[in-house]
Motif scaffolding. Sequence first.
Motif, PDB file in Angstrom:
ATOM      1  N   SER A  87      -6.513  23.767  62.178  1.00  0.00           N
ATOM      2  CA  SER A  87      -5.935  25.097  62.394  1.00  0.00           C
ATOM      3  C   SER A  87      -6.975  26.162  62.096  1.00  0.00           C
ATOM      4  CB  SER A  87      -4.732  25.329  61.473  1.00  0.00           C
ATOM      5  OG  SER A  87      -3.697  24.437  61.774  1.00  0.00           O
ATOM      6  N   TYR A  88      -6.964  27.210  62.896  1.00  0.00           N
ATOM      7  CA  TYR A  88      -7.838  28.361  62.663  1.00  0.00           C
ATOM      8  C   TYR A  88      -7.162  29.601  63.237  1.00  0.00           C
ATOM      9  CZ  TYR A  88      -9.266  28.750  67.556  1.00  0.00           C
ATOM     10  OH  TYR A  88      -9.263  28.956  68.905  1.00  0.00           O
ATOM     11  N   VAL A  89      -7.627  30.773  62.808  1.00  0.00           N
ATOM     12  CA  VAL A  89      -7.124  32.027  63.354  1.00  0.00           C
ATOM     13  C   VAL A  89      -8.139  32.505  64.387  1.00  0.00           C
ATOM     14  CG1 VAL A  89      -6.413  34.401  62.878  1.00  0.00           C
ATOM     15  CG2 VAL A  89      -5.895  32.578  61.218  1.00  0.00           C
ATOM     16  N   HIS A  90      -7.694  32.608  65.633  1.00  0.00           N
ATOM     17  CA  HIS A  90      -8.586  32.948  66.735  1.00  0.00           C
ATOM     18  C   HIS A  90      -9.153  34.358  66.557  1.00  0.00           C
ATOM     19  CE1 HIS A  90     -10.196  31.955  70.668  1.00  0.00           C
ATOM     20  NE2 HIS A  90      -9.977  33.214  71.013  1.00  0.00           N
ATOM     21  N   GLY A  91     -10.475  34.429  66.675  1.00  0.00           N
ATOM     22  CA  GLY A  91     -11.156  35.713  66.577  1.00  0.00           C
ATOM     23  C   GLY A  91     -11.688  36.029  65.186  1.00  0.00           C
ATOM     24  N   GLU A  92     -11.463  35.129  64.215  1.00  0.00           N
ATOM     25  CA  GLU A  92     -11.920  35.397  62.851  1.00  0.00           C
ATOM     26  C   GLU A  92     -13.175  34.612  62.473  1.00  0.00           C
ATOM     27  OE1 GLU A  92      -8.874  35.401  59.863  1.00  0.00           O
ATOM     28  OE2 GLU A  92      -7.766  36.980  60.902  1.00  0.00           O
ATOM     29  N   GLY A  93     -13.801  33.946  63.457  1.00  0.00           N
ATOM     30  CA  GLY A  93     -15.063  33.268  63.197  1.00  0.00           C
ATOM     31  C   GLY A  93     -14.954  32.057  62.288  1.00  0.00           C
ATOM     32  N   LEU A 129     -17.340  27.589  70.772  1.00  0.00           N
ATOM     33  CA  LEU A 129     -16.130  26.780  70.939  1.00  0.00           C
ATOM     34  C   LEU A 129     -14.908  27.683  70.963  1.00  0.00           C
ATOM     35  CD1 LEU A 129     -14.667  24.059  71.114  1.00  0.00           C
ATOM     36  CD2 LEU A 129     -14.744  23.956  68.600  1.00  0.00           C
ATOM     37  N   GLU A 130     -14.865  28.627  70.048  1.00  0.00           N
ATOM     38  CA  GLU A 130     -13.753  29.572  69.997  1.00  0.00           C
ATOM     39  C   GLU A 130     -13.634  30.332  71.317  1.00  0.00           C
ATOM     40  OE1 GLU A 130     -12.131  32.355  66.538  1.00  0.00           O
ATOM     41  OE2 GLU A 130     -14.071  33.033  67.273  1.00  0.00           O
ATOM     42  N   SER A 131     -14.745  30.799  71.825  1.00  0.00           N
ATOM     43  CA  SER A 131     -14.751  31.540  73.098  1.00  0.00           C
ATOM     44  C   SER A 131     -14.235  30.674  74.245  1.00  0.00           C
ATOM     45  CB  SER A 131     -16.169  32.022  73.389  1.00  0.00           C
ATOM     46  OG  SER A 131     -16.225  32.666  74.629  1.00  0.00           O
ATOM     47  N   LEU A 183     -21.680  22.274  74.200  1.00  0.00           N
ATOM     48  CA  LEU A 183     -22.450  23.320  73.538  1.00  0.00           C
ATOM     49  C   LEU A 183     -23.907  22.889  73.404  1.00  0.00           C
ATOM     50  CD1 LEU A 183     -20.075  24.313  70.571  1.00  0.00           C
ATOM     51  CD2 LEU A 183     -20.096  25.199  72.907  1.00  0.00           C
ATOM     52  N   SER A 184     -24.800  23.813  73.702  1.00  0.00           N
ATOM     53  CA  SER A 184     -26.226  23.565  73.486  1.00  0.00           C
ATOM     54  C   SER A 184     -26.498  23.620  71.985  1.00  0.00           C
ATOM     55  CB  SER A 184     -27.043  24.632  74.202  1.00  0.00           C
ATOM     56  OG  SER A 184     -26.852  25.895  73.548  1.00  0.00           O
ATOM     57  N   PRO A 185     -27.651  23.120  71.542  1.00  0.00           N
ATOM     58  CA  PRO A 185     -27.958  23.232  70.114  1.00  0.00           C
ATOM     59  C   PRO A 185     -27.863  24.679  69.607  1.00  0.00           C
ATOM     60  CG  PRO A 185     -29.481  21.708  71.134  1.00  0.00           C
ATOM     61  CD  PRO A 185     -28.676  22.334  72.250  1.00  0.00           C
ATOM     62  N   ALA A 186     -28.324  25.636  70.397  1.00  0.00           N
ATOM     63  CA  ALA A 186     -28.274  27.044  69.973  1.00  0.00           C
ATOM     64  C   ALA A 186     -26.837  27.521  69.793  1.00  0.00           C
ATOM     65  CB  ALA A 186     -29.006  27.926  70.986  1.00  0.00           C
ATOM     66  N   LEU A 207     -23.639  19.280  71.642  1.00  0.00           N
ATOM     67  CA  LEU A 207     -22.337  18.824  71.165  1.00  0.00           C
ATOM     68  C   LEU A 207     -21.317  18.864  72.299  1.00  0.00           C
ATOM     69  CD1 LEU A 207     -22.235  20.974  67.899  1.00  0.00           C
ATOM     70  CD2 LEU A 207     -23.131  18.654  68.168  1.00  0.00           C
ATOM     71  N   THR A 208     -20.448  17.871  72.360  1.00  0.00           N
ATOM     72  CA  THR A 208     -19.349  17.866  73.318  1.00  0.00           C
ATOM     73  C   THR A 208     -18.044  17.769  72.542  1.00  0.00           C
ATOM     74  OG1 THR A 208     -20.695  16.790  75.012  1.00  0.00           O
ATOM     75  CG2 THR A 208     -18.298  16.699  75.297  1.00  0.00           C
ATOM     76  N   PHE A 209     -17.210  18.775  72.718  1.00  0.00           N
ATOM     77  CA  PHE A 209     -15.888  18.803  72.093  1.00  0.00           C
ATOM     78  C   PHE A 209     -14.848  18.541  73.172  1.00  0.00           C
ATOM     79  CE2 PHE A 209     -18.277  21.382  69.105  1.00  0.00           C
ATOM     80  CZ  PHE A 209     -17.719  21.071  67.869  1.00  0.00           C
TER      81      PHE A 209
END
Length: 136
Positions: free
Chosen positions: A32-38, A44-46, A61-64, A126-128
């Motif tokens: 669980s996380y709150v979207h937009g709070e980093g 991933l959030e975006s 996701l690229s390493p960066a 990374l692949t999520f």
Amino acid sequence: MVEQGKTVDFEYTLSLDDGSVVQTNQGAEPLSYVHGEGQILPALESAMEGMRVNEKKTVKLSPAEGYGEVNPEAFQEVPIDKLPEEARHVGAQLGVQGFDGPIRVAEVRDDVAVLDFNHPLAGKSLTFDVRIVGIR
């Protein structure tokens, strides 16, 4: 819909380019996380913005975008006698108060160990595979 300020519950499997699974919570408690709070990786959030309950997505996701590139300055030599005996081998992980994350023993010589302070996933793509299980 996943949007700013919503609490999002999701299942995920994190894998690397070679297909090895680093971590998963499938069949366990959703994350669980709150979207937009980093609270999770920004890229991933975006990528999860606008998703709906039961929607699935693969996010690469690229390493960066993940944990950054390997920083050569994040390696430090220490006298081997400063390490606990059980940590005097390549791959051992150490924790140090005031440092957020594991420190990995990257090399061991006769009298010196080389410690790697990079995140263990630095330099890796990374692949999520995610599935939204709840939004509130």
